[in-house]
Motif scaffolding. Structure first.
Motif, PDB file in Angstrom:
ATOM      1  N   ASP A 765      64.741 100.911  -1.326  1.00  0.00           N
ATOM      2  CA  ASP A 765      63.654 101.012  -0.397  1.00  0.00           C
ATOM      3  C   ASP A 765      62.866 102.054  -0.453  1.00  0.00           C
ATOM      4  N   LYS A 770      60.768  97.358  -0.682  1.00  0.00           N
ATOM      5  CA  LYS A 770      61.910  97.049  -1.830  1.00  0.00           C
ATOM      6  C   LYS A 770      61.079  96.937  -2.964  1.00  0.00           C
ATOM      7  N   LYS A 792      60.761  87.467  -4.619  1.00  0.00           N
ATOM      8  CA  LYS A 792      59.957  87.882  -3.625  1.00  0.00           C
ATOM      9  C   LYS A 792      60.611  87.088  -2.283  1.00  0.00           C
ATOM     10  N   ASP A 793      60.820  85.873  -2.346  1.00  0.00           N
ATOM     11  CA  ASP A 793      61.572  85.334  -1.188  1.00  0.00           C
ATOM     12  C   ASP A 793      62.575  85.882  -0.902  1.00  0.00           C
ATOM     13  N   LYS A 794      63.470  86.212  -1.601  1.00  0.00           N
ATOM     14  CA  LYS A 794      64.766  86.719  -1.059  1.00  0.00           C
ATOM     15  C   LYS A 794      64.648  88.243  -0.370  1.00  0.00           C
ATOM     16  N   LEU A 795      63.734  89.046  -1.195  1.00  0.00           N
ATOM     17  CA  LEU A 795      63.377  90.499  -0.778  1.00  0.00           C
ATOM     18  C   LEU A 795      62.581  90.610   0.420  1.00  0.00           C
ATOM     19  N   LYS A 796      61.667  89.575   0.628  1.00  0.00           N
ATOM     20  CA  LYS A 796      60.722  89.284   1.805  1.00  0.00           C
ATOM     21  C   LYS A 796      59.571  90.588   1.619  1.00  0.00           C
ATOM     22  N   THR A 797      59.710  91.762   1.693  1.00  0.00           N
ATOM     23  CA  THR A 797      58.734  92.737   1.496  1.00  0.00           C
ATOM     24  C   THR A 797      58.971  93.664   0.283  1.00  0.00           C
ATOM     25  N   THR A 817      54.606  90.786  -2.431  1.00  0.00           N
ATOM     26  CA  THR A 817      54.686  89.950  -1.442  1.00  0.00           C
ATOM     27  C   THR A 817      53.653  90.236  -0.370  1.00  0.00           C
ATOM     28  N   ASP A 819      52.782  90.591   2.463  1.00  0.00           N
ATOM     29  CA  ASP A 819      52.538  91.647   3.609  1.00  0.00           C
ATOM     30  C   ASP A 819      52.574  93.112   2.998  1.00  0.00           C
ATOM     31  N   SER A 820      52.641  92.986   1.445  1.00  0.00           N
ATOM     32  CA  SER A 820      52.658  94.450   1.027  1.00  0.00           C
ATOM     33  C   SER A 820      51.147  94.646   0.244  1.00  0.00           C
ATOM     34  N   ASP A 846      48.756  89.607  -5.704  1.00  0.00           N
ATOM     35  CA  ASP A 846      50.085  89.490  -5.598  1.00  0.00           C
ATOM     36  C   ASP A 846      51.093  88.934  -6.587  1.00  0.00           C
TER      37      ASP A 846
END
Length: 873
Positions: A765, A770, A792-797, A817, A819-820, A846
Motif C-alpha cells: 500500500d 496497492k 487489477k480485478d483482485k487488487l481493486k485500487t 485501475t 479509480d487511480s 489504464d
C-alpha cells in the motif's frame, strides 16, 4: 455519465453516437483519392462520397458516419507553411463527419449535432453559437424555436463575398451542380481571448472557433447562376477532431491535446530538447502524422507530384530537428509512438509500421548527407543585413541540396528575410530549358551529328549491309575506333531497333573482314538517327567502311515476344479492372515485360488468373499481326491507343495484335502464337495509385514454371507427401502448429495465473494505492496483459508493473485501475521502468506496454516503482 476526453474516446463516442442513430460506420478512405484527378489528397470527409453526391455511385446505405484522415499540404488546399506558427493549422488532421444521402435533412442533422455536443460531450450550451445562410429561415427556426438557442446567438451570414451564393455559409462543389446553405457551430473560448463572433469585423480572432459545419445540399446550380431544388436533398457535415479535443481537454491550442502532447514529448526526447514549448517540436509532431499516413497509403518521397509533397514535409521536419541541434536521423524513431497512439483506429498504420520507419529513415539519411552543407550556404547568404535572399541562391539550395523552396522560405521567415521567388522561378525555367535540350540524348555529352537520318530496316530483317557514316569516342567525333575502344557507331542503314516506347535497344554486332564491333545497346541520337553503343572486339573500324549489321536474333525474338504480350496484357488489364487503367511506364527486354499502370488497389489472385487466361487465349487463337501506316487523325479514329506515350509525327504506325489495336513503333511477333506462353510473375505498388505487373513469355515462362515445379517437389519432399497431397499436408501441419501454440498459450496462462495468485500478497500500500512490481517467468505479451487484468480485478485500487525476459529482451506491461488513473498514469509508469532497461514505451492511462534490451537492470527498475508511485500519487 463519463465524458469522452481523450482523442481516442472522442473518436469512438462520435461513431457510437451516429451508429445509434442508424448510420453505417464507414472506414477512413486513403489519403490518395481513388480515381479522382481533381484532388492531390483527401482533404475532407466527403471526398469518398463525392460520386454519391454527383449521382454516379449508389451505396447500400443512406446514412453514414466516419472519422476521415485528411491532408492539406499541396495544391489548392495547402496549410503547410502555417504549421508550427498557429494554434490550429495542421498538414494531417482527422475529420468527424456524418452524411445523409436523400434521407434525413436539416432538423435531424442540427438536433443530433446539438445533442452530441451538449449531452455526450457535455459542452456548456451558453458557450455555443451558430451561423446560418442569410436566406435559410428553416435552419434559423430550427435553432431558435426547436433547439432553443437564443436568437442573438444565431447569426445570419451572406453576401460577404460579393453576391448571392458567394458566402462562407453557402457551399458549392463546383461552379455548377449540387450546392446548398451551411450552418456552422462555433465555440466561445471566453472574453479573455481576443476576437469577435462570426460576421463581425473581429471574426478572425481566436475567441470564437468553428468546430462543426453542417452543409445542406438542397439545390442544383445551373450555368446561368439560377438554382433549382434537388429531388433528394443531402447532408454533409464535418467537425475537426483536434479542435473539438482542445475544447474538451480545456486547452486553447490543438498542440496541447493528449495526442500531440505525447508526440511532442517523443520529439523532444529524440532531439534532446528540454523546452517542450519550442515551436519546432510542434512541426515535427504534426509532420510525423502526415508523412507516416502518406507512406501507409502508398506515397513515397520522390521529385514529382504527391511524392514531392511527401519529400517536402519530411525534409521540413528534419530541418526543424536540425535547428534543435539534432545532427543525425531521428524522425523515423517517432513512428512507434504514433502507432501506439493511432494504430488501433487506423489498422493499416500499425500493419505498415516497419515499412513506414524504413521509408522515413532512408529519406532522412539521404537528406542529412547534404543538410549541413546546404544550411552553411544559407547561413552565409543570410549573414548580412539584406532583407531578400537572391533567387539563384534559393535555386542552388533546391537543385544541389534538395531544399524545397518552402523550406528555404521557412528559414528566411524566421530571420525576417523574404525570398526572391521570381528569381527562383527564372532559374528553374533556365534549368528546364537546358534539360529539354540535353534530354534529346541519353549520353551525358550530346553527340554533334549533322548528317542525314539512317534507314531502319529492322521490321523486315535482322541482318543488313550498311556503311559506317560516323564514329564517336567519349562523345567526340573520330575517324576510326581500334580494338578495345568503346564508342558509338552511326550507320546509313540499320536493322537495330533503338530504345523507344519501353522496348530496349537491340544488341548484336557490326562486322567486316577482320573487324568486329560488339553492339551492347542502341539509342536514338535524333528521332531518325540511331547510335550503336559498344566496343571494338577486333580490328579497326573506320568511317566509310562497308559492314554487315547483325542483330542478336535470340535476344530480339525474346524481346518481341514480351513486347507483343504487353499489348495483349494492357488490353486484358482494362477488360478485367476497368477503363481507368492507363500506362504509366514500361520496360520490355529479353527477360520479361514490366508494365506500370494507374490503379488504386492490388490485383487479386482471381484477377491475375483472368488476365492470364485472356492473354493466353489470344495467343492460342494465333492471328497474324498487322501493321499499317496512316496519318495521326485517321489512326485515332480507328480507336487505336497510344500505349507507350511516344511523341508521334504526322504519320504513325497502327499495330493490330490479336484484339489489341495500338499506336506503336516497336518490333513484334508475326503471329500471336509466336509468344508461346504468358505468365504473370509479380504485381505490386510502385507509387500512389500506380501498380506494377511483371510477366514472362516463351522459354522464360517455361523456365519459370519448371522452377516453381522444383520448389513444389522440394516442399512435398520435406513434408513427406506426394505433390498431389501437398496442400492437404500443409493444412494439416499448420493445424498441428496452431493446436500446439494454443496448448502452449494455455499452459503459459495457467502458469501466469498461478504466479498471479501468489503475487497478490506481495502488493504494498502506497498512499492508498496497492503497488505491485514483479516478474512473470515464461510469460509473453498476451500473458502479461491477461494477468494484469486479473490482478487489477483482485487488487481493486492498484498500480501494477509486470515483466518478462525472453532471449535477452525485456517485455513490460503496466496497469492502473480506473479509480487511480487520476493520480497515476500507466503510460508514464511503464516508460519510467522501460528507460531503466534500455527501452521506452507508453500508452493509455489504464494500460501500457513497453520493451527493453537490458535485463540486468530489471530488478532495480522494478524496485523503484514504489518510490515513483509515492512521488506521483
Amino acid at each position: 455519465m463519463t465524458r469522452p476526453v481523450s482523442v481516442a474516446d472522442i473518436r469512438k463516442s462520435f461513431l457510437d453516437f451516429f451508429a445509434s442513430k442508424g448510420h453505417t460506420v464507414v472506414a477512413s478512405s486513403p489519403l490518395v483519392p481513388g480515381n479522382d484527378p481533381t484532388l492531390m489528397f483527401t482533404n475532407s470527409g466527403m471526398v469518398q462520397f463525392k460520386d454519391v453526391f454527383l449521382g454516379t455511385d449508389k451505396r447500400p446505405y443512406v446514412r453514414a458516419a466516419s472519422v476521415q484522415a485528411c491532408l492539406r499540404a499541396g495544391g489548392k488546399h495547402n496549410d503547410l507553411e502555417n504549421v508550427g506558427y498557429t494554434a490550429r493549422h495542421h498538414t494531417f488532421f482527422e475529420m468527424l463527419g456524418n452524411w445523409s444521402f436523400g434521407d434525413y435533412f436539416k432538423r435531424e442533422s442540427l438536433k443530433w449535432g446539438w445533442e452530441l455536443l451538449t449531452e455526450v460531450y457535455g459542452l456548456p450550451k451558453e458557450r455555443l453559437l451558430a451561423t446560418v445562410y442569410i436566406d435559410d429561415d428553416e435552419a434559423y427556426d430550427i435553432w431558435t424555436k426547436e433547439i432553443g438557442l437564443p436568437p442573438e446567438r444565431v447569426i445570419r451570414i451572406g453576401d460577404n463575398k460579393g453576391g448571392k451564393y458567394k458566402s462562407d455559409n453557402f457551399w458549392m462543389m463546383a461552379d455548377t451542380g449540387p450546392c446548398g446553405p451551411c450552418s456552422e457551430i462555433f465555440y466561445d473560448h471566453g472574453p479573455h481571448i481576443p476576437g469577435g463572433p462570426p460576421g463581425s469585423p473581429e471574426e478572425d480572432g481566436d475567441r470564437f472557433i468553428e468546430i462543426w459545419n453542417h452543409v445542406f445540399m438542397q439545390f442544383d446550380m445551373k450555368e446561368d447562376g439560377s438554382v433549382v431544388k434537388l429531388p433528394a436533398p443531402c447532408v454533409d457535415t464535418g467537425m475537426g477532431l483536434e479542435r473539438l479535443a482542445a475544447i474538451l481537454q480545456h486547452v486553447h491550442s490543438n498542440y496541447e491535446i493528449d495526442i500531440f502532447d505525447a508526440l511532442i514529448k517523443a520529439a523532444a526526447r529524440e532531439t534532446h530538447t528540454a523546452d517542450l514549448a519550442n515551436p519546432s517540436l510542434k512541426v515535427i509532431a504534426d509532420h510525423i502524422r502526415a508523412t507516416s499516413f502518406l507512406v501507409s497509403d502508398g506515397v513515397i518521397p520522390s521529385n514529382e507530384g504527391r511524392g514531392y509533397v511527401q519529400r517536402r514535409i519530411i525534409r521540413r521536419a528534419i530541418r526543424h530537428g536540425y535547428k534543435l541541434g539534432q545532427k543525425t536521423p531521428f524522425f523515423h524513431k517517432l513512428v512507434p509512438v504514433l502507432v501506439e497512439l493511432m494504430g488501433a483506429a487506423y489498422p493499416n498504420l500499425a500493419k505498415q509500421a516497419q515499412r513506414i520507419t524504413e521509408v522515413l529513415k532512408t529519406e532522412e539519411e539521404r537528406f542529412y548527407l547534404t543538410l549541413a552543407n546546404g544550411m552553411e550556404i544559407l547561413d552565409g547568404a543570410l549573414a548580412g543585413d539584406q532583407k531578400v535572399l537572391p533567387g539563384d541562391v534559393a535555386f542552388k539550395l533546391h537543385d544541389t541540396y534538395g531544399f524545397p523552396l518552402d523550406l528555404t522560405n521557412d528559414v528566411c521567415r524566421e530571420r525576417g528575410v523574404t525570398v526572391d521567388e521570381a528569381g527562383f522561378q527564372a532559374a528553374m525555367e533556365r534549368q528546364k530549358a537546358q534539360a529539354r535540350a540535353a534530354g534529346k540524348f541519353k549520353m551525358d555529352k550530346a553527340l554533334e551529328y549533322t548528317g542525314a537520318g539512317n534507314r531502319f530496316v529492322g521490321y523486315e530483317t535482322l541482318e543488313s549491309p550498311a556503311q559506317v557514316v560516323a564514329l564517336y569516342h567519349e562523345g567526340t567525333p573520330v575517324q576510326q575506333l581500334t580494338a578495345g575502344q568503346s564508342g558509338v557507331v552511326v550507320l546509313g542503314t540499320t536493322p537495330f531497333y533503338a530504345e523507344s516506347g519501353g522496348q530496349v535497344g537491340d544488341q548484336g554486332e557490326i562486322a567486316a573482314s577482320g573487324v568486329r564491333f560488339e553492339v551492347a545497346d542502341t539509342q536514338k541520337i535524333k528521332a531518325d538517327v540511331f547510335g550503336h553503343h559498344g566496343s571494338v572486339a577486333e580490328g579497326t573500324l573506320k568511317v566509310g567502311d562497308a559492314v554487315t549489321a547483325r542483330v542478336d536474333t535470340a535476344l530480339r525474338a525474346a524481346t518481341v515476344r514480351n513486347h507483343s504480350a504487353t499489348h495483349l496484357m494492357h488490353k486484358a488489364l482494362r477488360e478485367v479492372l476497368g477503363d481507368h487503367v492507363q500506362q504509366k511506364g514500361s520496360l520490355v527486354n529479353a527477360e520479361r515485360t514490366r508494365f506500370d499502370f494507374a490503379h488504386n488497389a492490388p490485383l487479386t489472385d482471381e484477377q491475375i488468373r483472368r488476365i492470364e487466361a485472356i492473354v493466353n487465349a489470344e495467343i492460342l487463337a494465333n492471328p497474324a499481326t498487322e501493321a499499317r501506316l496512316m496519318d495521326i487523325e485517321s489512326a485515332q479514329k480507328t480507336g487505336a491507343m497510344m500505349l507507350f506515350g511516344e511523341k508521334y509525327g504526322e504519320t504513325v504506325r497502327v499495330l493490330d495484335i490479336g484484339s489489341s489495336r495500338e499506336l506503336c513503333g516497336g518490333t513484334h511477333v508475326q503471329r500471336t502464337g509466336d509468344i508461346g506462353l504468358f505468365k504473370v510473375v509479380a504485381e505490386g505498388g510502385v507509387a500512389a495509385g500506380v501498380r506494377r505487373i511483371e510477366a514472362v513469355t516463351g522459354e522464360n515462362a517455361l523456365a519459370y514454371l519448371q522452377s516453381l515445379e522444383r520448389t513444389v517437389a522440394q516442399a512435398a519432399g520435406a513434408l513427406k507427401a506426394p505433390v498431389a497431397e501437398l496442400t492437404t499436408r500443409v493444412g494439416q501441419t499448420l493445424e498441428q502448429i496452431k493446436a500446439l501454440e494454443k496448448e502452449i498459450a494455455a499452459l503459459k496462462g495457467r502458469l501466469a495465473s498461478s504466479q498471479g495468485d501468489e503475487l497478490v500478497g506481495q502488493a504494498v500500500d502506497v498512499k492508498g494505492i496497492k503497488v505491485l512490481a514483479a516478474t512473470l517467468d515464461g510469460a509473453d505479451a498476451k500473458t502479461l496483459r491477461d494477468t494484469l487484468d486479473k490482478l487489477k480485478d483482485k487488487l481493486k485500487t492498484a498500480a501494477i508493473v509486470l515483466a518478462a525476459v525472453d532471449g535477452g529482451k525485456v517485455q513490460l506491461a503496466a496497469g492502473v485501475t480506473a479509480d487511480s488513473v487520476g493520480r497515476v498514469k500507466a503510460g508514464e509508469l511503464v516508460n519510467f521502468v522501460a528507460q531503466q532497461v534500455g527501452g521506452k514505451g507508453g500508452g493509455k492511462a489504464d494500460m501500457a506496454m513497453a520493451g527493453g534490451t537490458d535485463p540486468s537492470g530489471l530488478a532495480k527498475a522494478l524496485a523503484s516503482v514504489q518510490g515513483w508511485v509515492a512521488e506521483k500519487a
